[in-house]
Design an enzyme around this catalytic site. Structure first.
Site, PDB file in Angstrom:
ATOM      1  N   LYS A 157       3.112 -10.006  -3.567  1.00 26.96           N
ATOM      2  CA  LYS A 157       3.909 -10.660  -2.520  1.00 26.96           C
ATOM      3  C   LYS A 157       4.903 -11.598  -3.190  1.00 26.96           C
ATOM      4  O   LYS A 157       4.555 -12.297  -4.161  1.00 26.96           O
ATOM      5  CB  LYS A 157       2.959 -11.437  -1.588  1.00 26.96           C
ATOM      6  CG  LYS A 157       3.614 -12.009  -0.342  1.00 26.96           C
ATOM      7  CD  LYS A 157       2.567 -12.609   0.603  1.00 26.96           C
ATOM      8  CE  LYS A 157       3.186 -13.186   1.859  1.00 26.96           C
ATOM      9  NZ  LYS A 157       2.172 -13.701   2.821  1.00 26.96           N
ATOM     10  N   SER A 199       2.568 -12.161   7.532  1.00 22.49           N
ATOM     11  CA  SER A 199       3.763 -12.154   6.725  1.00 22.49           C
ATOM     12  C   SER A 199       3.677 -11.235   5.500  1.00 22.49           C
ATOM     13  O   SER A 199       4.703 -10.938   4.904  1.00 22.49           O
ATOM     14  CB  SER A 199       4.078 -13.574   6.256  1.00 22.49           C
ATOM     15  OG  SER A 199       3.059 -14.046   5.394  1.00 22.49           O
ATOM     16  N   SER A 205      -1.987 -13.725   7.637  1.00 26.10           N
ATOM     17  CA  SER A 205      -0.944 -12.937   6.974  1.00 26.10           C
ATOM     18  C   SER A 205      -1.431 -11.851   6.031  1.00 26.10           C
ATOM     19  O   SER A 205      -0.622 -11.032   5.585  1.00 26.10           O
ATOM     20  CB  SER A 205       0.012 -13.852   6.217  1.00 26.10           C
ATOM     21  OG  SER A 205       0.963 -14.373   7.113  1.00 26.10           O
TER      22      SER A 205
HETATM   23  N1  GLN Z   1       1.847 -15.651  11.512  1.00 26.40           N
HETATM   24  C1  GLN Z   1       1.343 -16.939  11.185  1.00 26.40           C
HETATM   25  C2  GLN Z   1       2.493 -17.891  11.018  1.00 26.40           C
HETATM   26  O1  GLN Z   1       3.560 -17.502  11.286  1.00 26.40           O
HETATM   27  C3  GLN Z   1       0.528 -16.867   9.920  1.00 26.40           C
HETATM   28  C4  GLN Z   1       1.345 -16.700   8.704  1.00 26.40           C
HETATM   29  C5  GLN Z   1       0.543 -16.648   7.443  1.00 26.40           C
HETATM   30  O2  GLN Z   1      -0.665 -16.448   7.463  1.00 26.40           O
HETATM   31  N2  GLN Z   1       1.217 -16.898   6.348  1.00 26.40           N
HETATM   32  O3  GLN Z   1       2.345 -19.011  10.639  1.00 26.40           O
END
Ligand code: GLN
Length: 486
Positions: free
Chosen positions: A80, A155, A179
């Site tokens: 990532k 994400s 994410s």
């Molecule tokens: N979708 C969640 C957010 O927007 C979690 C994102 C994540 O786990 N990095 O914060």
């Protein structure tokens, strides 16, 4: 399609060590796959063929010399793009970090390399890991390999799409509120968010430091165990990493879950979770019961408050963490500014996308003198209540099963204008981050051609139990062997 692409990381390492195939052959096969399909998928932000082949040759040389090439010898991995890589641009899929080339590697990146894994490059994410669809990437959206009109989740959407499309054997993601697990669910993979402190976050660009964890996205529970073996453990460079011995997680994969108590939380099967998804998870629960698990109803009454509390805590920490991007220390800088204040302002205005700005504003507000008690302090109290919910449940059960997401993958653009709907897709995953406990998603079926995920949560440091439940389920079912047609 080259057969090598369908091998798990475990199988690749075994074959490479047995000299049935070379690490170079494997790496070339995956690089060719990226060439062939990534125009459609758009998982990769940066591919590093030269460095990858060099690493592969080093693995082959070790094997030729009779040395131990590591438990992931020759296994191609996608990283990532919020994990720092020495000499390789690390963008967090944000315009503000364009051109930022870290002078050091994240601990997990070093550890994977020492275990013989071959990094293929950096993969897309929602900007600074804020989002649930990878549409918030400041670079480009990634597509779901099962249906190119759908999102891969986020994400860690690039990580999930790369593994599902066989562009990498495994990937690393980060999980602050879901994410790793939500994209794993949307792409039919195993995604593990380890216990807070299990894996060093050194070199992970911080989003919300009390919630962030790094973990694997893989096709099998066995590969997840193999990767966790490598990346887990205390690190003197991350004071939140826990000094606790790392077991051999693959040894926990006994395929025997007889007598294990698995809780079913009523709150995760409520309104808001699609009836189809509930039905798939209910069927999977039946399979686990058939394998000898004892299924027990449990209640986590504060579940409903997790999302609201998360959207105070996470932006508050983000507003502080993202203060460092000012155009001076990292990445991009605007050229037109009359003084340094305007330089900061213009760089941040041009560099950050809308979602990131919104979070910085909310977070700054929640931490401001007049509102700290009303928002941040209160959210922290809710967080304690959520943790106590889990503590009480884990007095009765060894693990908890639920859906991972309310629905399978949604369409590109479908939720872009509805931030609440987008955020609700993390309703089942956020509580684990708030409580710091490990949680794993795995595929439990397909609805109209799209994968459906189920989630296993356990007490702190129960990764062995979660991985063994997932492994036992995968021995009994074959969802994880399906491949998208590309
Ligand atoms: N979708 C969640 C957010 O927007 C979690 C994102 C994540 O786990 N990095 O914060």
């Amino acid at each position: 399609m080259n057969e090598i692409l369908t091998l798990t990381a475990a199988a690749i390492a075994a074959k490479v060590k047995a000299r049935e195939i070379s690490a170079r052959e494997v790496t070339e096969a995956f690089l060719a796959r990226i060439e062939a399909v990534d125009n459609d998928i758009q998982a990769f932000v940066t591919v590093t063929p030269e460095a990858s082949l060099k690493a592969a040759d080093a693995v082959d040389a070790k094997i030729a010399a009779g040395e131990d090439a590591g438990s992931l010898a020759g296994a191609p991995v996608a990283l990532k793009d919020n994990l720092c890589t020495r000499g390789i641009e690390t963008t967090c899929s944000s315009k503000i970090l364009r051109g930022f080339v870290p002078p050091y590697n994240a601990t997990v990146v070093e550890k994977l390399a020492s275990a013989g894994a071959i990094a293929l490059g950096k993969v897309n994410l929602d900007e600074f890991a804020m989002g649930s669809s990878t549409e918030n990437s400041g670079l480009f959206p990634t597509r779901n390999p099962w249906d190119l009109t759908k999102v891969p989740g986020g994400s860690s959407g690039g990580s999930a799409a790369a593994v599902a499309s066989l562009e990498a054997s495994v990937a690393l993601g980060s999980d602050t509120g879901g994410s790793i697990r939500q994209p794993a669910a949307f792409c039919g993979l195993v995604g593990l968010k380890p216990t807070y402190g299990r894996v060093s976050r050194y070199g992970l660009v911080a989003f919300a430091s009390s919630l962030d964890q790094i973990g694997p996205l893989t096709r099998t529970a066995e590969d997840a165990a193999l990767v966790l073996n490598v990346i887990a453990g205390q690190d003197s460079r991350d004071s939140t990493s826990v000094p606790r011995p790392v077991p051999d997680y693959t040894k926990a994969l006994t395929g025997d879950i007889r007598g294990l108590k698995i809780g079913v939380p009523i709150e995760y099967f409520a309104e808001g979770i699609s009836t189809e998804v509930r039905a798939f998870v209910t069927t999977a629960i039946g399979i686990l019961r058939g394998l000898g698990a004892e299924i027990i109803e449990v209640s986590l009454p504060y579940t409903d408050y997790a999302l609201a509390a998360y959207y105070i805590v996470a932006p508050a920490e983000a507003s502080s963490n993202l203060a460092r991007y000012d155009g001076v220390r990292f990445g991009a800088r605007v050229t037109s500014a009359k003084d340094h204040i305007e330089l900061f302002e213009n760089t941040r205005d041009e560099g950050f996308g809308a979602e990131v700005k919104q979070r910085i504003l909310t977070g700054t507000y929640a931490l401001s003198a007049g509102y700290y008690d009303a928002y941040y302090a209160k959210a922290q109290k809710v967080r304690t209540l959520i943790r106590r919910d889990f503590d009480a449940a884990f007095e009765k059960v060894d693990a908890i099963i639920s859906p991972t997401t309310p629905t399978p993958a949604f369409g590109l653009g479908e939720k872009s204008d509805d931030p609440l709907a987008m955020k609700l897709s993390d309703i089942c995953t956020i509580p684990a981050n708030m409580a710091g406990i490990p949680a794993l998603s795995l595929c439990c079926g397909f609805l109209d051609g799209l994968p459906v995920g189920m989630q296993l949560q356990g007490p702190a440091f129960s990764e062995e139990t979660l991985l063994n439940i997932a492994h036992t389920y995968q021995l009994e079912t074959d969802w994880h062997t399906r491949r998208p047609t590309l």
